[in-house]
Design a protein around this motif. Structure first.
Motif, mmCIF file in Angstrom:
data_model
loop_
_atom_site.group_PDB
_atom_site.id
_atom_site.type_symbol
_atom_site.label_atom_id
_atom_site.label_comp_id
_atom_site.label_asym_id
_atom_site.label_seq_id
_atom_site.Cartn_x
_atom_site.Cartn_y
_atom_site.Cartn_z
ATOM 1 N N VAL A 104 49.240 -33.760 73.046
ATOM 2 C CA VAL A 104 48.919 -32.930 74.061
ATOM 3 C C VAL A 104 50.120 -33.159 74.965
ATOM 4 O O VAL A 104 50.807 -34.252 74.992
ATOM 5 C CB VAL A 104 47.607 -32.964 74.856
ATOM 6 C CG1 VAL A 104 46.623 -32.643 73.932
ATOM 7 C CG2 VAL A 104 47.418 -34.599 75.042
ATOM 8 N N ASP A 105 50.370 -32.246 76.122
ATOM 9 C CA ASP A 105 51.435 -32.829 77.169
ATOM 10 C C ASP A 105 50.755 -33.118 78.505
ATOM 11 O O ASP A 105 49.734 -32.655 78.878
ATOM 12 C CB ASP A 105 52.312 -31.550 77.332
ATOM 13 C CG ASP A 105 52.159 -30.289 78.176
ATOM 14 O OD1 ASP A 105 52.096 -29.411 77.650
ATOM 15 O OD2 ASP A 105 51.468 -30.710 79.064
ATOM 16 N N ASP A 106 51.505 -34.202 79.047
ATOM 17 C CA ASP A 106 50.731 -34.738 80.130
ATOM 18 C C ASP A 106 50.393 -33.793 81.165
ATOM 19 O O ASP A 106 49.458 -33.970 81.847
ATOM 20 C CB ASP A 106 51.998 -35.595 80.712
ATOM 21 C CG ASP A 106 52.305 -36.662 79.825
ATOM 22 O OD1 ASP A 106 51.395 -36.997 78.840
ATOM 23 O OD2 ASP A 106 53.261 -37.282 80.064
ATOM 24 N N GLU A 107 51.061 -32.619 81.592
ATOM 25 C CA GLU A 107 50.537 -31.570 82.765
ATOM 26 C C GLU A 107 49.340 -31.106 82.328
ATOM 27 O O GLU A 107 48.342 -31.113 83.006
ATOM 28 C CB GLU A 107 51.539 -30.366 82.497
ATOM 29 C CG GLU A 107 53.130 -30.745 83.528
ATOM 30 C CD GLU A 107 52.705 -31.404 84.764
ATOM 31 O OE1 GLU A 107 53.340 -32.371 85.091
ATOM 32 O OE2 GLU A 107 52.076 -30.777 85.307
ATOM 33 N N ALA A 108 49.059 -30.836 80.959
ATOM 34 C CA ALA A 108 47.640 -30.526 80.523
ATOM 35 C C ALA A 108 46.659 -31.228 80.871
ATOM 36 O O ALA A 108 45.394 -31.058 81.024
ATOM 37 C CB ALA A 108 47.677 -30.063 78.866
ATOM 38 N N LEU A 109 47.003 -32.710 80.550
ATOM 39 C CA LEU A 109 45.863 -33.635 80.594
ATOM 40 C C LEU A 109 45.402 -33.795 82.135
ATOM 41 O O LEU A 109 44.217 -33.722 82.283
ATOM 42 C CB LEU A 109 46.510 -35.102 80.277
ATOM 43 C CG LEU A 109 47.257 -35.043 78.654
ATOM 44 C CD1 LEU A 109 47.623 -36.621 78.689
ATOM 45 C CD2 LEU A 109 45.836 -34.851 77.816
ATOM 46 N N VAL A 110 46.309 -33.666 83.160
ATOM 47 C CA VAL A 110 45.642 -33.884 84.430
ATOM 48 C C VAL A 110 45.028 -32.653 84.574
ATOM 49 O O VAL A 110 43.911 -33.034 85.300
ATOM 50 C CB VAL A 110 46.854 -33.911 85.396
ATOM 51 C CG1 VAL A 110 46.486 -33.886 86.910
ATOM 52 C CG2 VAL A 110 48.076 -34.947 85.166
#
Ligand code: ADP
Ligand code: ZN
Length: 213
Positions: free
Chosen positions: A114-120
Motif C-alpha cells: 500500500v502507499d503511505d498516503e493511503a495508510l494515514v
C-alpha cells in the motif's frame, strides 16, 4: 497451511485475516489483538504494554514471542495466520524455531503493498466493533445508521488509542526501521509473495486467494 501477513499499519491485514478464518478455518494469531486483550482485562502484562502501544512503539520481543508460543502450543486448527508478527528479525528467528519444534512449516509470507498516503487516510478513519472486531471506515464502510454492528448487532464501536496521527507516524517509522527488513529476509528464503493492498477489499481478497491457491 501456515502464513504470515505482512504490511505496514493500516495495510488491511486484520480485515483479510478474518476472511481466511471464515472461509478456510484458519486460526488468526494477531499479537496486536492479544496485547489489546491483555490491556482491557487489566493483566500485569497489559499494564506494562499500554503506554508503549499508545505511543506506537514496539512491545519487547520477549513479550510477543511468549504470546505466540502459548497460542502455537494450544493448537493449530486449519493452519495459522500470523498477523502483526513477526515484526523484528529476532521475532522471525523465534518463529522459525517455534514452528520447527512443533513440526510445522511456514508456507507463505504475503506482503500487502500500500502507499503511505493511503495508510494515514485509512487509519484515521478506522473504527471497530468492540464485540466482534468487524472493521469500519468512515469513508468506505461507515458504521450502520441504526448504530448496530452489521455483523453481530452490538452497539459498541471503538477507535484505537494509537489510531491518531502522531502515534501512526511512529508506527510507520517502527515498521520501516524494524519490520520492513523482514521482507528481504523472506524474499531470500523464497517465501515472499506480494499482493496489491490498495484495491477494494474484495479485490485484495481475490489477490490473496490467488496467491494461496
Ligand atoms: P497495526 O495496525 O499497527 O498493524 P497491531 O494491532 O498489529 O497494529 O499492533 C498494535 C501495537 O501492538 C503495535 O503498534 C505495537 O505496539 C504492539 N505490537 C503488536 N504486535 C507486535 C509485535 N509483533 N512486536 C512488537 N510489538 C507489537
Ligand atoms: Zn460486531
Amino acid at each position: 497451511m501456515n502464513i504470515i501477513l505482512m504490511g505496514p499499519p493500516g495495510a488491511g491485514k486484520g480485515t483479510q485475516a478474518r476472511f481466511l478464518v471464515e472461509e478456510r478455518g484458519m486460526v488468526q494469531l494477531s499479537t496486536g489483538d492479544m496485547l489489546r486483550a491483555a490491556r482491557s482485562s487489566g493483566t500485569e502484562m497489559g499494564k506494562i504494554v499500554a503506554d508503549v502501544m499508545d505511543r506506537g512503539d514496539l512491545v519487547t520481543d520477549e513479550i510477543v514471542i511468549g504470546l505466540i508460543r502459548e497460542q502455537i502450543e494450544i493448537g493449530k486448527g486449519n493452519g495459522f495466520i500470523f498477523d502483526g508478527f513477526p515484526r523484528t528479525l529476532a521475532q522471525a528467528d523465534a518463529l522459525a524455531e517455534l514452528l520447527e519444534a512443533t513440526g510445522l512449516t511456514l508456507d507463505s509470507v504475503i506482503e500487502m503493498e500500500v502507499d503511505d498516503e493511503a495508510l494515514v487516510a485509512r487509519i484515521t478513519a478506522r473504527s471497530t466493533c468492540g464485540a466482534c472486531g468487524e472493521v469500519y471506515n468512515d469513508a468506505t464502510k461507515p458504521q450502520p445508521a441504526d448504530g448496530e454492528c452489521s455483523n453481530c448487532g452490538a452497539s459498541d464501536f471503538q477507535r484505537r488509542a494509537d489510531d491518531n496521527e502522531d502515534a501512526l507516524r511512529n508506527r510507520l517509522m517502527e515498521y520501516y526501521k524494524k519490520t520492513s527488513p523482514l521482507l528481504g529476509y523472506y524474499y531470500a528464503k523464497g517465501m515472499l509473495q506480494k499482493v496489491d493492498g490498495l484495491g477494494e477489499i474484495d479485490t485484495v481478497k481475490a489477490g490473496i486467494s490467488n496467491v494461496l491457491g
